[in-house]
Design a protein around this motif. Structure first.
Motif, PDB file in Angstrom:
ATOM      1  N   GLY A 159     -10.856 -10.185  46.807  1.00 26.05           N
ATOM      2  CA  GLY A 159     -11.685  -9.078  47.287  1.00 26.05           C
ATOM      3  C   GLY A 159     -11.684  -9.039  48.798  1.00 26.05           C
ATOM      4  N   MET A 160     -11.885 -10.227  49.382  1.00 30.77           N
ATOM      5  CA  MET A 160     -11.886 -10.329  50.833  1.00 30.77           C
ATOM      6  C   MET A 160     -10.514  -9.953  51.413  1.00 30.77           C
ATOM      7  N   SER A 163      -9.451  -6.108  50.785  1.00 28.94           N
ATOM      8  CA  SER A 163     -10.252  -5.111  51.503  1.00 28.94           C
ATOM      9  C   SER A 163      -9.725  -4.878  52.920  1.00 28.94           C
ATOM     10  N   ILE A 164      -8.970  -5.851  53.426  1.00 29.28           N
ATOM     11  CA  ILE A 164      -8.420  -5.704  54.788  1.00 29.28           C
ATOM     12  C   ILE A 164      -7.559  -4.438  54.883  1.00 29.28           C
ATOM     13  N   GLU A 166      -8.138  -1.689  53.819  1.00 28.61           N
ATOM     14  CA  GLU A 166      -8.958  -0.484  53.992  1.00 28.61           C
ATOM     15  C   GLU A 166      -9.331  -0.222  55.452  1.00 28.61           C
ATOM     16  N   TRP A 167      -9.304  -1.245  56.292  1.00 30.70           N
ATOM     17  CA  TRP A 167      -9.761  -1.019  57.672  1.00 30.70           C
ATOM     18  C   TRP A 167      -8.757  -1.432  58.737  1.00 30.70           C
ATOM     19  N   GLU A 185     -13.554   0.401  65.297  1.00 30.07           N
ATOM     20  CA  GLU A 185     -14.560  -0.043  64.336  1.00 30.07           C
ATOM     21  C   GLU A 185     -14.565  -1.565  64.297  1.00 30.07           C
ATOM     22  N   ALA A 186     -15.632  -2.091  63.725  1.00 23.66           N
ATOM     23  CA  ALA A 186     -15.827  -3.545  63.716  1.00 23.66           C
ATOM     24  C   ALA A 186     -14.603  -4.281  63.192  1.00 23.66           C
ATOM     25  N   GLY A 187     -14.153  -5.255  63.954  1.00 23.72           N
ATOM     26  CA  GLY A 187     -13.103  -6.156  63.478  1.00 23.72           C
ATOM     27  C   GLY A 187     -11.726  -5.541  63.452  1.00 23.72           C
ATOM     28  N   ALA A 189     -10.178  -3.722  66.153  1.00 22.61           N
ATOM     29  CA  ALA A 189      -9.480  -3.505  67.417  1.00 22.61           C
ATOM     30  C   ALA A 189      -8.893  -4.792  67.964  1.00 22.61           C
ATOM     31  N   THR A 191      -7.092  -7.074  66.960  1.00 22.69           N
ATOM     32  CA  THR A 191      -7.082  -8.293  66.178  1.00 22.69           C
ATOM     33  C   THR A 191      -5.688  -8.495  65.610  1.00 22.69           C
ATOM     34  N   GLU A 195      -4.763 -13.851  63.628  1.00 21.84           N
ATOM     35  CA  GLU A 195      -6.213 -14.024  63.797  1.00 21.84           C
ATOM     36  C   GLU A 195      -6.967 -13.642  62.527  1.00 21.84           C
ATOM     37  N   VAL A 196      -6.564 -12.505  61.930  1.00 21.81           N
ATOM     38  CA  VAL A 196      -7.239 -12.067  60.702  1.00 21.81           C
ATOM     39  C   VAL A 196      -6.999 -13.089  59.597  1.00 21.81           C
ATOM     40  N   ALA A 199      -9.130 -16.082  60.158  1.00 20.29           N
ATOM     41  CA  ALA A 199     -10.543 -15.792  59.887  1.00 20.29           C
ATOM     42  C   ALA A 199     -10.817 -15.797  58.379  1.00 20.29           C
ATOM     43  N   VAL A 200      -9.882 -15.264  57.598  1.00 25.77           N
ATOM     44  CA  VAL A 200     -10.064 -15.260  56.141  1.00 25.77           C
ATOM     45  C   VAL A 200     -10.074 -16.694  55.615  1.00 25.77           C
TER      46      VAL A 200
END
Lengths: 211, 211
Positions: A159-160, A163-164, A166-167, A185-187, A189, A191, A195-196, A199-200
């Motif tokens: 899910g986590m 969902s990436i 989508e944004w 939007e949050a997270g 710009a 990135t 890094e993503v 973070a996951v």
């Protein structure tokens, strides 16, 4: 009347246009006419490359699936403790999702009833099950907390990750702080893919909370 | 020809039918004729209840938004350390998502250009921003790890939460181990709303890994 240009498409560049249109309009909502307009070449030129839109769908989805399944064959996904292999697969799955964003987005949105879509959903379940086996093994090794069901953990992890799609906007990552465009939007710009992915892995395995 | 039944709908029961059809066909793909067929009453009977399908969309989305924003007003969302408030909001958001699944699903799928959809997306961003503020405050308090960007953490948290709408099936939870139906998919069978909420809180805040 659309400008018709000379057909200089390669299989990959035509696929790229088709996948963009599929993601914008939905596969069901896309006609050969839409593809022809987006590519700027005639329908008969497209039929010179492929038998029809379902072949383009299959090729687009195959590209995503091939990259995802290749992750499972990497040495760090095959050797060592299950929890380390799971972390590697998680990180690399995020990286593939971001590197092949339009193709993985297409795969994730598949819902339909054509033969290709049924096949895609079955291959996607197969991938999920391979990861779920890693989760179960890591739990059996005592490396994952026992108070979250392994199947549920797999669901939340995907899910986590999924969902990436989508944004995340790659052009933002390519031009961090660059001019133009809407407010970030949050997270989203600046990135980078790594890094993503990191973070996951940190969030899912170590959690957001300190101490 | 569909059977036309006597109109015994209340505003809530008609809304329930409409939201189910919106989620199945997509809002854009739903006509008043589809709603009439699904409800088994004539279009003019539906117009007796509402001005049109956009009013049904607005009511369905409002139901989800009202419940979600109410979470932010609960005492445990307003008092105490930010990280505790954030955990409470996370748990309760999952519970609301599962208790109001069709309505929250409708909200999450909104993409379009009608006035109602633009309003819904703006309210959803407002909710996300309220949670993002909690994340930032908790990070400033030193209660969240500093090596994951707060905006990215918020995105990943909502990614995990919102993805639940894609696989959770309440009828399974109501009849765990019951007969019939397809083979249960990972994490979907017999999992109660509170269990899912607790799993999300544990995974997102404490992480899956032991030690």
């Amino acid at each position: 009347m659309p400008t018709v240009k000379r057909d200089t498409y390669t299989p990959d560049s035509l696929l790229s246009v088709a996948v963009r249109v599929f993601n914008e309009r939905g596969y069901d909502g896309t006609s050969m006419e839409h593809l022809s307009q987006a590519a700027g070449i005639s329908k008969s030129s497209i039929y010179h490359h492929v038998r029809g839109k379902e072949e383009l769908l299959r090729r687009g989805i195959s590209r995503a699936l091939d990259e995802l399944f290749a992750v499972l064959e990497e040495p760090r996904a095959r050797e060592g403790r299950a929890v380390e292999r799971l972390e590697h697969v998680t990180r690399r799955t995020v990286e593939v999702l971001l590197a092949e964003l339009p193709y993985v987005t297409l795969l994730l949105r598949v819902r339909g009833n054509t033969e290709t879509e049924v096949w895609a959903m079955s291959r996607r379940r197969e991938f999920d099950q391979r990861v779920a086996e890693l989760v179960k093994q890591a739990a059996a090794d005592g490396d994952l907390r026992s108070d979250v069901d392994a199947r549920l953990a797999t669901r939340l992890l995907f899910g986590m990750i999924n969902s990436i799609a989508e944004w995340y906007r790659p052009e933002r990552a390519a031009h961090p702080g660059g001019p133009g465009g809407p407010a970030p939007e949050a997270g989203g710009a600046g990135t980078s893919s790594a890094e993503v992915a990191e973070a996951v892995v940190r969030t899912a395995f170590a959690g957001l909370r300190t101490g």
